[in-house]
Design a protein around this motif. Structure first.
Motif, PDB file in Angstrom:
ATOM      1  N   GLY A 202      18.572 -24.857 -40.890  1.00  0.00           N
ATOM      2  CA  GLY A 202      17.511 -24.401 -40.400  1.00  0.00           C
ATOM      3  C   GLY A 202      16.849 -23.184 -39.455  1.00  0.00           C
ATOM      4  N   TYR A 203      18.603 -23.309 -39.424  1.00  0.00           N
ATOM      5  CA  TYR A 203      18.534 -21.890 -38.117  1.00  0.00           C
ATOM      6  C   TYR A 203      19.450 -20.494 -38.952  1.00  0.00           C
ATOM      7  CZ  TYR A 203      21.259 -19.129 -34.555  1.00  0.00           C
ATOM      8  OH  TYR A 203      22.309 -18.510 -33.903  1.00  0.00           O
ATOM      9  N   LEU A 204      19.168 -20.716 -40.216  1.00  0.00           N
ATOM     10  CA  LEU A 204      19.851 -19.562 -41.472  1.00  0.00           C
ATOM     11  C   LEU A 204      18.748 -19.712 -42.665  1.00  0.00           C
ATOM     12  CD1 LEU A 204      23.363 -19.866 -42.922  1.00  0.00           C
ATOM     13  CD2 LEU A 204      22.080 -18.948 -41.029  1.00  0.00           C
ATOM     14  N   GLY A 205      17.291 -20.400 -41.921  1.00  0.00           N
ATOM     15  CA  GLY A 205      16.519 -19.881 -42.624  1.00  0.00           C
ATOM     16  C   GLY A 205      16.120 -20.574 -44.752  1.00  0.00           C
ATOM     17  N   MET A 206      17.126 -21.346 -44.710  1.00  0.00           N
ATOM     18  CA  MET A 206      17.368 -21.970 -46.110  1.00  0.00           C
ATOM     19  C   MET A 206      16.014 -22.162 -46.049  1.00  0.00           C
ATOM     20  SD  MET A 206      21.507 -23.250 -46.904  1.00  0.00           S
ATOM     21  CE  MET A 206      22.378 -21.844 -46.114  1.00  0.00           C
ATOM     22  N   ASN A 207      15.181 -22.084 -47.600  1.00  0.00           N
ATOM     23  CA  ASN A 207      14.773 -22.483 -48.379  1.00  0.00           C
ATOM     24  C   ASN A 207      14.341 -22.910 -49.326  1.00  0.00           C
ATOM     25  OD1 ASN A 207      12.877 -20.421 -49.659  1.00  0.00           O
ATOM     26  ND2 ASN A 207      13.668 -19.697 -47.999  1.00  0.00           N
ATOM     27  N   GLU A 208      13.338 -23.944 -50.488  1.00  0.00           N
ATOM     28  CA  GLU A 208      13.356 -24.004 -51.881  1.00  0.00           C
ATOM     29  C   GLU A 208      14.091 -22.941 -52.565  1.00  0.00           C
ATOM     30  OE1 GLU A 208       9.622 -24.624 -53.507  1.00  0.00           O
ATOM     31  OE2 GLU A 208      10.073 -26.631 -51.963  1.00  0.00           O
ATOM     32  N   LYS A 209      13.299 -21.804 -52.244  1.00  0.00           N
ATOM     33  CA  LYS A 209      12.712 -20.534 -53.205  1.00  0.00           C
ATOM     34  C   LYS A 209      14.972 -19.988 -52.844  1.00  0.00           C
ATOM     35  CE  LYS A 209       8.621 -18.825 -51.980  1.00  0.00           C
ATOM     36  NZ  LYS A 209       7.520 -18.355 -51.970  1.00  0.00           N
ATOM     37  N   ASP A 330      17.540 -13.193 -36.448  1.00  0.00           N
ATOM     38  CA  ASP A 330      16.238 -12.591 -35.988  1.00  0.00           C
ATOM     39  C   ASP A 330      15.867 -12.262 -34.775  1.00  0.00           C
ATOM     40  OD1 ASP A 330      16.087 -15.259 -34.767  1.00  0.00           O
ATOM     41  OD2 ASP A 330      14.724 -15.926 -35.066  1.00  0.00           O
ATOM     42  N   ARG A 331      16.736 -11.514 -34.388  1.00  0.00           N
ATOM     43  CA  ARG A 331      16.983 -10.661 -32.783  1.00  0.00           C
ATOM     44  C   ARG A 331      18.310 -10.021 -33.337  1.00  0.00           C
ATOM     45  NH1 ARG A 331      17.570 -15.855 -32.043  1.00  0.00           N
ATOM     46  NH2 ARG A 331      19.754 -16.811 -30.373  1.00  0.00           N
ATOM     47  N   GLY A 332      19.238  -9.826 -31.765  1.00  0.00           N
ATOM     48  CA  GLY A 332      20.232  -8.799 -32.091  1.00  0.00           C
ATOM     49  C   GLY A 332      21.066  -9.952 -32.169  1.00  0.00           C
ATOM     50  N   ARG A 333      22.369  -9.493 -32.627  1.00  0.00           N
ATOM     51  CA  ARG A 333      23.777  -9.747 -32.743  1.00  0.00           C
ATOM     52  C   ARG A 333      24.445  -9.082 -32.135  1.00  0.00           C
ATOM     53  NH1 ARG A 333      25.591  -7.769 -38.460  1.00  0.00           N
ATOM     54  NH2 ARG A 333      24.433  -5.991 -38.569  1.00  0.00           N
ATOM     55  N   LYS A 334      25.863  -9.503 -32.306  1.00  0.00           N
ATOM     56  CA  LYS A 334      26.813  -8.927 -31.679  1.00  0.00           C
ATOM     57  C   LYS A 334      28.168  -8.608 -32.829  1.00  0.00           C
ATOM     58  CE  LYS A 334      29.346  -8.505 -27.924  1.00  0.00           C
ATOM     59  NZ  LYS A 334      29.869  -8.842 -26.451  1.00  0.00           N
ATOM     60  N   PRO A 335      28.089  -7.863 -33.636  1.00  0.00           N
ATOM     61  CA  PRO A 335      29.728  -7.422 -34.674  1.00  0.00           C
ATOM     62  C   PRO A 335      30.793  -7.908 -33.506  1.00  0.00           C
ATOM     63  CG  PRO A 335      27.903  -5.643 -35.143  1.00  0.00           C
ATOM     64  CD  PRO A 335      27.105  -6.466 -33.685  1.00  0.00           C
ATOM     65  N   GLY A 336      31.372  -8.453 -34.229  1.00  0.00           N
ATOM     66  CA  GLY A 336      32.793  -8.803 -33.551  1.00  0.00           C
ATOM     67  C   GLY A 336      33.007 -10.296 -32.946  1.00  0.00           C
ATOM     68  N   SER A 337      31.399 -10.717 -33.004  1.00  0.00           N
ATOM     69  CA  SER A 337      31.652 -12.101 -32.021  1.00  0.00           C
ATOM     70  C   SER A 337      30.935 -13.048 -32.882  1.00  0.00           C
ATOM     71  CB  SER A 337      30.241 -12.010 -30.818  1.00  0.00           C
ATOM     72  OG  SER A 337      29.167 -12.061 -31.536  1.00  0.00           O
ATOM     73  N   ILE A 338      31.313 -14.367 -32.363  1.00  0.00           N
ATOM     74  CA  ILE A 338      30.883 -15.588 -33.132  1.00  0.00           C
ATOM     75  C   ILE A 338      29.744 -15.972 -32.822  1.00  0.00           C
ATOM     76  CG2 ILE A 338      33.387 -16.332 -33.190  1.00  0.00           C
ATOM     77  CD1 ILE A 338      32.354 -18.686 -30.654  1.00  0.00           C
ATOM     78  N   GLY A 339      28.778 -15.390 -31.726  1.00  0.00           N
ATOM     79  CA  GLY A 339      27.046 -15.585 -32.215  1.00  0.00           C
ATOM     80  C   GLY A 339      27.376 -16.688 -31.217  1.00  0.00           C
ATOM     81  N   THR A 340      26.212 -17.105 -31.286  1.00  0.00           N
ATOM     82  CA  THR A 340      25.307 -18.411 -30.651  1.00  0.00           C
ATOM     83  C   THR A 340      25.528 -19.470 -30.137  1.00  0.00           C
ATOM     84  OG1 THR A 340      23.240 -17.917 -30.700  1.00  0.00           O
ATOM     85  CG2 THR A 340      23.888 -16.688 -29.308  1.00  0.00           C
ATOM     86  N   ASN A 341      25.042 -20.641 -29.785  1.00  0.00           N
ATOM     87  CA  ASN A 341      24.396 -22.139 -30.408  1.00  0.00           C
ATOM     88  C   ASN A 341      23.574 -22.303 -31.943  1.00  0.00           C
ATOM     89  OD1 ASN A 341      26.189 -23.082 -27.623  1.00  0.00           O
ATOM     90  ND2 ASN A 341      24.280 -23.007 -26.783  1.00  0.00           N
ATOM     91  N   ILE A 342      23.671 -23.109 -31.937  1.00  0.00           N
ATOM     92  CA  ILE A 342      23.224 -23.268 -33.839  1.00  0.00           C
ATOM     93  C   ILE A 342      22.253 -24.225 -33.100  1.00  0.00           C
ATOM     94  CG2 ILE A 342      24.227 -22.375 -35.337  1.00  0.00           C
ATOM     95  CD1 ILE A 342      24.435 -25.804 -35.601  1.00  0.00           C
ATOM     96  N   LEU A 343      21.062 -25.168 -33.368  1.00  0.00           N
ATOM     97  CA  LEU A 343      20.243 -25.969 -33.214  1.00  0.00           C
ATOM     98  C   LEU A 343      20.903 -27.028 -32.393  1.00  0.00           C
ATOM     99  CD1 LEU A 343      17.864 -25.341 -35.951  1.00  0.00           C
ATOM    100  CD2 LEU A 343      17.246 -24.951 -33.770  1.00  0.00           C
TER     101      LEU A 343
END
Length: 371
Positions: A202-209, A330-343
């Motif tokens: 869901g977080y990465l928007g995976m789908n059947e395509k 889908d919004r600003g990211r921070k290279p070199g970081s591990i990101g934010t919480n997933i769902l």
């Protein structure tokens, strides 16, 4: 809902949809679900019961997918093991993991021959045929325990009743190298695995395509969740790469129009250094994922500029099934970081007393969630 029931739901709704590709051969969701059911039946026919342990020493092949889901359907606990480990390392995990059955590649028959006398719980060895001139065994006791993967996939001659799977039942034991002592088995439940696969998808928007390249080793939790379980929970197609090489990855992505690639930083460096790799080979890739280690920001930026793709770094650990953080795409990211919480997952940094620390302070990262 669990991993198996979700896959079977997709198989009933879209039976002809390709589930995976291996060596130019597609397998549909209906075909995969049928083989999963047959493998579960084969385990039952050999006396394995809910709660027994099956070790997988298989390479990146459809057999891994079939055995993994087939065991879960039968209520069997799966223990993925690196087939390239030394015999002593394999022996430790098989003994410590109370393994009752093994599904392994034929090239490991000499290893099984050397170990089986010291594994009193081991009753069955299922051999996946990978080589034309594979070794055999003259040990009559070992031969009695052996069967081929092909025989496990014979159609059922009678209807079956499968065990009820609780969300809190152990599904997988992953051996993770701790900071001290021998590897320890992290026990993950059906809910842990399903929630993480579903939330990552869901977080990465995976789908059947989507078509996801599985070039990471399937026995490792990164590939297990991000490249196998999450895509199959989304109705996507898994492009199984037997082993990583830059040439084969570029060829696979271009020929099969892959949309997602996941790898560790070393793999990205090899791809970048490959002299025949071209940006147009990555034209269909909408997303690249990096994990397993911190990626140098310079490599990330250079790779993105060269191949016109976005690389999202994430973080996880075996005990968390494994993903806990991702950089958002889908919004600003921070290279070199591990990101934010997933769902549905919460992370925070705390001091030695468990108190949350303010920004820019060093502490211990802790995490909670259904995974």
């Amino acid at each position: 809902m669990n991993l198996v029931s979700k896959l079977e739901e997709t198989a009933s709704q879209k039976p002809e949809k390709p589930a995976c590709l291996f060596q130019d051969q597609y397998m549909t969701y209906e075909e995969l679900a049928g083989k999963i059911k047959a493998f579960a039946n084969g385990l039952e026919d050999r006396g394995l019961k809910k709660g027994d342990h099956l070790a997988l020493l298989l390479g990146n092949t459809p057999d891994f997918v079939i055995a993994f889901f087939g065991a879960l359907k039968a209520g069997i606990v799966v223990i993925p093991v690196n087939p390239a480990y030394t015999p002593s390392e394999i022996a430790y995990m098989l003994k410590n993991g109370d393994v009752k059955a093994i599904a392994g590649i034929d090239l490991l028959i000499p290893v099984f021959e050397s170990l089986h006398g010291s594994l009193p719980l081991l009753e069955h060895i299922i051999i996946s045929q990978t080589a034309e001139n594979a070794p055999s065994t003259e040990d009559p006791q070992l031969r009695l325990k052996m069967t081929t993967f092909t025989k496990m996939l014979r159609p059922a001659e009678r209807s079956r009743t499968y065990p009820t799977l609780s969300k809190d039942d152990t599904a997988v034991i992953l051996y993770t190298s701790g900071t001290t002592g021998k590897p320890k088995g992290a026990m993950l439940t059906h809910q842990n695995l399903f929630s993480n696969a579903n939330d990552v998808a869901g977080y990465l928007g995976m789908n059947e395509k989507d078509k996801i390249v599985a070039a990471l080793p399937m026995f490792h939790v990164f590939c297990l969740t991000v490249c196998m379980n999450a895509p199959l929970m989304s109705g996507a197609c898994v492009l199984i790469e037997p082993q990583f090489s830059p040439a084969s990855v570029f060829k696979l992505i271009k020929s099969r129009q892959a949309t997602i690639f996941a790898g560790v930083p070393t793999m990205y460096n090899y791809l970048y250094q490959y002299e025949h790799g071209k940006a147009e080979d990555f034209a269909t890739v909408r997303l690249c994922i990096s994990g397993g280690a911190s990626m140098p920001v310079a490599l990330l930026q250079t790779f993105e500029q060269t191949f016109d793709v976005t690389i999202l770094e994430g973080y996880g650990l075996s005990e968390a099934s494994p993903v806990t953080c991702f950089n958002p795409f889908d919004r600003g990211r921070k290279p070199g970081s591990i990101g934010t919480n997933i769902l549905h997952v919460e992370n925070k940094v705390v001091d030695t007393l468990g108190r949350e620390l303010p920004d820019h302070q060093v502490g211990e990262l802790i995490v909670k969630g259904p995974n």
